[in-house]
Enzyme design. Sequence first.
Site, PDB file in Angstrom:
ATOM      1  N   ARG A 168     -24.495 -30.178  20.687  1.00 38.55           N
ATOM      2  CA  ARG A 168     -24.311 -29.193  21.865  1.00 38.55           C
ATOM      3  C   ARG A 168     -22.800 -28.842  22.052  1.00 38.55           C
ATOM      4  NH1 ARG A 168     -25.697 -30.552  28.066  1.00 38.55           N
ATOM      5  NH2 ARG A 168     -24.339 -32.212  28.024  1.00 38.55           N
ATOM      6  N   ASP A 448     -22.122 -37.586  34.311  1.00 38.69           N
ATOM      7  CA  ASP A 448     -21.276 -36.724  33.396  1.00 38.69           C
ATOM      8  C   ASP A 448     -20.605 -35.650  34.066  1.00 38.69           C
ATOM      9  OD1 ASP A 448     -23.363 -34.998  33.643  1.00 38.69           O
ATOM     10  OD2 ASP A 448     -23.969 -34.945  31.844  1.00 38.69           O
TER      11      ASP A 448
END
Length: 533
Positions: A168, A448
């Site tokens: 990603r 996150d």
Amino acid sequence: MTTSKFVNGLTMPNPDRLTQELFTVPAQEFLVTLVRRFRPQLQQLLTDRGERQAAIDAGALPDFDPATSTIRESDWQIAPLPHDLTRRRLEITGPVDRKMVINALNANVDCYMADFEDSQSPTWEGLINGQRNLRDANDNAGANMDYTDPDSGKYYKVESDPALLIARVRGLHLPEKHILVDGELIPGALLDFALYFYLNYQQRLSRKTGVYYYLPKLEHHAEAKWWADVCTFTEDYFGLPRSTIRATVLIETLPAVFQMHEILHALRQHIAALNCGRWDYIFSYIKTLKNHPDRVLPDRQVVTMDKGFLNAYSRLLVKTCHRRGALAMGGMAAFIPSKDPEENRRILAKVRADKELERANGHDGTWIAHPGLAATVREVFVDGLQGDNQLHELREQDAPITASDLLEPCPGPRTEAGMRTNIRVALQYLAAWISGKGCVPIYGLMEDAATAEISRTSIWQWIKHQKTLDNGAVVTKELFRHYLQDEVTVVRAEVGEQRWQAEQFETAADLLEQITTADDLIEFITLPGYDLL
């Protein structure tokens, strides 16, 4: 910053041995070519984002675009999926530090999403070491990749038959401040994309697989078209067949949920799936509708996937993907297993219920953040599936999902305890992020950037619309500052003085105060945070 001139107007830090090893002259030439070709278009796309948001801020609501109705209503399919992307029942995600990469590749999962984005703090050292780690993971399927923990002495090595690796890249809005091309910052996404591709495509093609990416935070099909052009250009640059590159797009912004057919169509030669990036989606719901007082969310803890607007999003994603031959990936289980048996039973029951809902909605696979959840989730998404996916689940009997369904207000309490928890989570995450750690266990959850974004934007929106908490207090800047002062004391006691000083908690508290009390919502916490790295 000491700099050296490189190829074709490229300026970057004076390289150490690893940087020189990765940034060969051909790699530099490829990166510079991509940046010069695609950076101007990206700058316009970001300007267009701002204009669309300004209309929503002025009172409009997101909706399906009548100008693209033909794409939504006509029959077409994406390019056939490569075989190794048809089985993605369980994926683990995490940052690209070496021990994490090895543990994720060895986990009892189908795929590992190696993350340069929300779970990776973009320090230069972290990015460069991450690229090296993924190169080693791709080299001979990681057969020679190992690591010895300097603290514990424990030895880690990639085992046979590792999980399928998908990288990603960063979002389109994030710059890379360490590299200039022609005197201007380059997009972080293009650095991540270009260097990963250049270092790994030959190894992957030799094993008869493609180069696979996750693409985050798209808002519009024009942005998907930009990525399609980047992929096509890259394949042509290296003389490779079309669809060598396949992407999974995270539908994690509110505008994008109204553009799913169009995003799939724009990327039809290069896309494999859409993903329900639920935490960023909740953040985007707050951010996009920040000026709408009737769309203010309650405590983060009660905004779960069974809520109307989120369940509609999940079902529409499945129906859209399967109609077009793409996989529909579910969202993240952020829980961390507990050492307390009773607490762990409660955690696993919540995870199971969440994943059973996703399976019932028709998702083809799902995410976990911790390998300790793999066994429970496999019972739902491996043992519980007949076959490798649910592409046959077309949801043709569903009533149409409308814009009203996707924008439905979410009931629930706003509590003092919830606000205080948001402050502690955002503070601890920010301190970790500016200290170089992008994925942090906090209060039993793997936090996150997305979950920290929810925490701070919820409070900002409550302040803006003067919402009342369960204790009768109206949420104001002054109340937030009072609670922040309290929670700074709590967190300092929790983490201890040594960690408090090492992780720059005072700086993090100052940043949290600034962005939460700003009159205008700071679009991404990582933008001012990046200046502190």
